[in-house]
Scaffold this motif. Structure first.
Motif, PDB file in Angstrom:
ATOM      1  N   ASP A 143       0.803  -1.226   0.000  1.00 41.83           N
ATOM      2  CA  ASP A 143       0.000   0.000   0.000  1.00 41.83           C
ATOM      3  C   ASP A 143       0.833   1.272   0.000  1.00 41.83           C
ATOM      4  N   ASP A 144       2.128   1.162   0.350  1.00 44.68           N
ATOM      5  CA  ASP A 144       2.959   2.348   0.516  1.00 44.68           C
ATOM      6  C   ASP A 144       4.321   2.114  -0.139  1.00 44.68           C
ATOM      7  N   GLY A 145       4.894   3.166  -0.696  1.00 45.75           N
ATOM      8  CA  GLY A 145       6.193   3.063  -1.349  1.00 45.75           C
ATOM      9  C   GLY A 145       7.325   2.770  -0.386  1.00 45.75           C
ATOM     10  N   ASP A 146       7.262   3.351   0.818  1.00 47.01           N
ATOM     11  CA  ASP A 146       8.308   3.080   1.804  1.00 47.01           C
ATOM     12  C   ASP A 146       8.273   1.629   2.268  1.00 47.01           C
ATOM     13  N   GLU A 147       7.070   1.088   2.422  1.00 50.70           N
ATOM     14  CA  GLU A 147       6.947  -0.331   2.775  1.00 50.70           C
ATOM     15  C   GLU A 147       7.559  -1.199   1.692  1.00 50.70           C
ATOM     16  N   LEU A 148       7.293  -0.864   0.444  1.00 51.42           N
ATOM     17  CA  LEU A 148       7.859  -1.617  -0.672  1.00 51.42           C
ATOM     18  C   LEU A 148       9.379  -1.537  -0.657  1.00 51.42           C
ATOM     19  N   LEU A 149       9.916  -0.349  -0.439  1.00 47.53           N
ATOM     20  CA  LEU A 149      11.361  -0.168  -0.429  1.00 47.53           C
ATOM     21  C   LEU A 149      12.021  -1.024   0.654  1.00 47.53           C
ATOM     22  N   HIS A 150      11.466  -0.982   1.865  1.00 49.09           N
ATOM     23  CA  HIS A 150      12.044  -1.778   2.956  1.00 49.09           C
ATOM     24  C   HIS A 150      11.822  -3.273   2.721  1.00 49.09           C
ATOM     25  N   ALA A 151      10.700  -3.625   2.119  1.00 50.25           N
ATOM     26  CA  ALA A 151      10.437  -5.037   1.832  1.00 50.25           C
ATOM     27  C   ALA A 151      11.420  -5.572   0.791  1.00 50.25           C
ATOM     28  N   VAL A 152      11.696  -4.786  -0.221  1.00 44.77           N
ATOM     29  CA  VAL A 152      12.650  -5.212  -1.249  1.00 44.77           C
ATOM     30  C   VAL A 152      14.027  -5.424  -0.632  1.00 44.77           C
ATOM     31  N   GLU A 153      14.443  -4.504   0.232  1.00 45.77           N
ATOM     32  CA  GLU A 153      15.734  -4.659   0.899  1.00 45.77           C
ATOM     33  C   GLU A 153      15.760  -5.921   1.753  1.00 45.77           C
ATOM     34  N   ASP A 154      14.694  -6.158   2.530  1.00 47.58           N
ATOM     35  CA  ASP A 154      14.645  -7.339   3.392  1.00 47.58           C
ATOM     36  C   ASP A 154      14.612  -8.632   2.586  1.00 47.58           C
ATOM     37  N   ILE A 155      13.809  -8.651   1.540  1.00 45.34           N
ATOM     38  CA  ILE A 155      13.662  -9.861   0.733  1.00 45.34           C
ATOM     39  C   ILE A 155      14.969 -10.190   0.010  1.00 45.34           C
ATOM     40  N   ARG A 156      15.611  -9.177  -0.547  1.00 41.06           N
ATOM     41  CA  ARG A 156      16.892  -9.432  -1.218  1.00 41.06           C
ATOM     42  C   ARG A 156      17.964  -9.855  -0.219  1.00 41.06           C
ATOM     43  N   HIS A 157      17.880  -9.348   1.004  1.00 41.33           N
ATOM     44  CA  HIS A 157      18.835  -9.741   2.047  1.00 41.33           C
ATOM     45  C   HIS A 157      18.686 -11.222   2.398  1.00 41.33           C
ATOM     46  N   GLN A 158      17.486 -11.765   2.223  1.00 45.04           N
ATOM     47  CA  GLN A 158      17.229 -13.180   2.494  1.00 45.04           C
ATOM     48  C   GLN A 158      17.658 -14.073   1.323  1.00 45.04           C
ATOM     49  N   GLY A 159      18.119 -13.484   0.225  1.00 39.59           N
ATOM     50  CA  GLY A 159      18.603 -14.254  -0.914  1.00 39.59           C
ATOM     51  C   GLY A 159      17.587 -14.496  -2.006  1.00 39.59           C
ATOM     52  N   VAL A 160      16.471 -13.805  -1.962  1.00 34.30           N
ATOM     53  CA  VAL A 160      15.430 -13.972  -2.978  1.00 34.30           C
ATOM     54  C   VAL A 160      15.731 -13.042  -4.146  1.00 34.30           C
ATOM     55  N   LYS A 161      15.649 -13.572  -5.361  1.00 36.80           N
ATOM     56  CA  LYS A 161      15.867 -12.769  -6.565  1.00 36.80           C
ATOM     57  C   LYS A 161      14.531 -12.190  -7.018  1.00 36.80           C
ATOM     58  N   ILE A 162      14.471 -10.880  -7.098  1.00 36.82           N
ATOM     59  CA  ILE A 162      13.239 -10.183  -7.468  1.00 36.82           C
ATOM     60  C   ILE A 162      13.256  -9.920  -8.969  1.00 36.82           C
ATOM     61  N   HIS A 163      12.156 -10.260  -9.623  1.00 36.97           N
ATOM     62  CA  HIS A 163      12.044 -10.021 -11.066  1.00 36.97           C
ATOM     63  C   HIS A 163      11.934  -8.527 -11.349  1.00 36.97           C
ATOM     64  N   GLU A 164      10.969  -7.847 -10.712  1.00 39.39           N
ATOM     65  CA  GLU A 164      10.768  -6.416 -10.933  1.00 39.39           C
ATOM     66  C   GLU A 164       9.810  -5.858  -9.896  1.00 39.39           C
ATOM     67  N   ALA A 165       9.885  -4.550  -9.686  1.00 33.32           N
ATOM     68  CA  ALA A 165       8.941  -3.842  -8.829  1.00 33.32           C
ATOM     69  C   ALA A 165       8.223  -2.797  -9.680  1.00 33.32           C
ATOM     70  N   TYR A 166       6.916  -2.694  -9.508  1.00 37.80           N
ATOM     71  CA  TYR A 166       6.080  -1.782 -10.295  1.00 37.80           C
ATOM     72  C   TYR A 166       5.422  -0.790  -9.351  1.00 37.80           C
ATOM     73  N   THR A 167       5.564   0.502  -9.663  1.00 33.62           N
ATOM     74  CA  THR A 167       5.034   1.549  -8.798  1.00 33.62           C
ATOM     75  C   THR A 167       4.272   2.569  -9.634  1.00 33.62           C
ATOM     76  N   PRO A 168       3.282   3.239  -9.037  1.00 31.39           N
ATOM     77  CA  PRO A 168       2.551   4.264  -9.785  1.00 31.39           C
ATOM     78  C   PRO A 168       3.357   5.557  -9.953  1.00 31.39           C
ATOM     79  N   PHE A 169       4.393   5.747  -9.144  1.00 29.51           N
ATOM     80  CA  PHE A 169       5.285   6.897  -9.277  1.00 29.51           C
ATOM     81  C   PHE A 169       6.663   6.474  -8.797  1.00 29.51           C
ATOM     82  N   ALA A 170       7.645   7.316  -9.033  1.00 28.74           N
ATOM     83  CA  ALA A 170       9.030   6.968  -8.701  1.00 28.74           C
ATOM     84  C   ALA A 170       9.212   6.852  -7.193  1.00 28.74           C
ATOM     85  N   VAL A 171       9.881   5.794  -6.771  1.00 30.34           N
ATOM     86  CA  VAL A 171      10.245   5.599  -5.380  1.00 30.34           C
ATOM     87  C   VAL A 171      11.764   5.726  -5.317  1.00 30.34           C
ATOM     88  N   HIS A 172      12.234   6.787  -4.666  1.00 32.35           N
ATOM     89  CA  HIS A 172      13.659   7.062  -4.642  1.00 32.35           C
ATOM     90  C   HIS A 172      14.392   6.000  -3.832  1.00 32.35           C
TER      91      HIS A 172
END
Length: 173
Positions: A12-41
């Motif tokens: 629901d939130d861009g900051d949640e997505l950003l922290h989730a991507v960091e956590d998930i990649r830290h666990q060794g999961v390869k992410i295909h892509e992230a899609y957002t309605p606007f740029a998330v710095h």
């Protein structure tokens, strides 16, 4: 061709997505892509993207345009059709600067556009994969290719839920 299975996490939130991507990649999961309605710095760094090389392509296309303009003006005014106007030389550099500028900009712009479309596979026959239609409106979506990960679907789904995903779906493409 076999269908690919993707695990799609909706946030629901861009900051949640950003922290989730960091956590998930830290666990060794390869992410295909992230899609957002606007740029998330910071999302590009979190996804592990390298520095974009589009500037190098722009410079090379611009340099090609400058060289073509110099060759064109030198050949037409100095070799192919030299006209002696009041004793002036056959290749006056200052009068050719606008031509060089215009061809530099033209080739750089077209070259970068075609390079972008080619590298992103956005040709006229390409079919986009839409993981969740709401990603263009108000939701943030992360897609994980299950075939490229060693963790199971249940483990990755659990990681997504723990990271703050409001929904976790499986999509076959």
């Amino acid at each position: 061709m076999a269908d690919s299975k993707y695990l799609v996490g909706v946030f629901d939130d861009g900051d949640e997505l950003l922290h989730a991507v960091e956590d998930i990649r830290h666990q060794g999961v390869k992410i295909h892509e992230a899609y957002t309605p606007f740029a998330v710095h910071g999302l590009d760094r979190a996804l592990g993207y390298s520095f974009p090389r589009m500037g190098v392509a722009a410079f090379l296309f611009g340099l090609t345009g400058t060289c073509c303009a110099l060759l064109l003006t030198f050949w037409t005014m100095g070799v192919d059709w030299p006209i002696n106007i009041g004793g002036k030389n056959f290749f006056p550099f200052p009068t050719n600067v606008p031509i060089m500028f215009e061809l530099t900009v033209l080739l750089a712009a077209f070259g970068m556009s075609f390079t972008f479309f080619f590298m992103e596979d956005m040709g006229p026959t390409a079919k986009p994969i839409i993981f969740d239609v709401r990603s263009t409106d108000d939701k943030f979506v992360v897609a994980i290719d299950l075939a490229k990960n060693k963790l199971s679907e249940a483990e990755i789904s659990k990681l997504l839920k723990e990271s703050g995903a409001s929904e976790v779906n499986v999509k076959e493409v």
